[in-house]
Design a protein around this motif. Structure first.
Motif, PDB file in Angstrom:
ATOM      1  N   TRP A   1      -3.191   2.133  -2.785  1.00 11.90           N
ATOM      2  CA  TRP A   1      -3.755   1.115  -1.892  1.00 11.90           C
ATOM      3  C   TRP A   1      -4.778   0.310  -2.722  1.00 11.90           C
ATOM      4  CZ3 TRP A   1      -4.176   1.206   3.918  1.00 11.90           C
ATOM      5  CH2 TRP A   1      -3.217   2.029   4.510  1.00 11.90           C
TER       6      TRP A   1
ATOM      7  N   SER B   1       0.827  -1.202   0.000  1.00 12.09           N
ATOM      8  CA  SER B   1       0.000   0.000   0.000  1.00 12.09           C
ATOM      9  C   SER B   1       0.862   1.252   0.000  1.00 12.09           C
ATOM     10  CB  SER B   1      -0.874   0.017   1.256  1.00 12.09           C
ATOM     11  OG  SER B   1      -1.744  -1.098   1.249  1.00 12.09           O
TER      12      SER B   1
ATOM     13  N   ASN C   1       2.401   3.275   2.705  1.00  9.66           N
ATOM     14  CA  ASN C   1       1.338   3.458   3.700  1.00  9.66           C
ATOM     15  C   ASN C   1       0.830   4.899   3.738  1.00  9.66           C
ATOM     16  OD1 ASN C   1       1.391   0.708   4.430  1.00  9.66           O
ATOM     17  ND2 ASN C   1       3.277   1.093   5.537  1.00  9.66           N
TER      18      ASN C   1
END
Ligand code: MN
Length: 199
Positions: free
Chosen positions: A165, A124, A143
């Motif tokens: 993501w 992600s 992230n």
């Protein structure tokens, strides 16, 4: 005063067929909303309540994890939504077009490099175009990280970002992240991105 989920400037189905209505709706009302709510919870009763997200990013390594993650995701998603429009031009113009040509050789080479970096982001994360000392750079983060944070490997002023993501594309594109990325070039908001470049 708590941080508010920004409204989109388009309807949930406006980015079809590139981004399907269900994905945009869930992404905005569930994912993005949850980051905003969790950010507000995490800063409640602390001096950070009165700070902007951008104020916190330069010292993000020193704030609690829940603040860092949700502040990052709140900001990143807000920029992501602003990066998109149903009425997008296919390419930038003016000073940004010239800067892209100077930095990458051509718009198509820029697009190729951006897609490659975004596709190669492990797990992600986010792909970014940033301005750094007047120059353009493509970068990716994992992230919740963004290029305004002290922990970012590559720093700069974000011009636009794409969410890589899986929740950003899985309903329509499943595992085919490169297809999702290719489609995003139809709905980029070059008016907004040029404004960010000029500021
Ligand atoms: Mn997302």
């Amino acid at each position: 005063m708590s941080y508010q989920l920004p409204e989109l400037s388009y309807s949930y189905d406006a980015l079809e067929p590139h981004m399907d209505e269900e994905t945009v709706k869930i992404h905005h009302t569930k994912h993005h909303q949850k980051y905003v709510d969790n950010f507000n919870k995490a800063v409640e009763g602390t001096p950070m309540e009165d700070e902007s997200l951008e104020d916190i990013f330069p010292r993000i390594s020193k704030v609690p994890d829940a603040v860092a993650k949700n502040a990052g995701q709140a900001y990143n998603h807000s920029l992501f939504w602003r990066s998109l429009t149903p009425n997008g031009r296919k390419e930038p113009s003016g000073a940004l077009a010239a800067a892209i040509e100077q930095e990458f050789g051509s718009f198509s080479e820029f697009k190729k490099q951006f897609n490659a970096i975004a596709a190669a982001t492990f797990g992600s994360g986010w792909a970014w175009l940033v301005k750094k000392g007047g120059k353009l750079q493509i970068t990716s983060t994992s992230n919740h990280i963004n290029p305004l944070m002290d922990v970012a490997e590559e720093k700069g002023q974000p011009l636009f970002c794409l969410d890589v993501w899986e929740h950003a594309y899985y309903l329509k594109y499943q595992n085919k992240r490169p297809d999702y990325l290719e489609s995003m070039w139809n709905i980029l908001n070059w008016d907004e991105i040029e404004k960010a470049f000029a500021s």
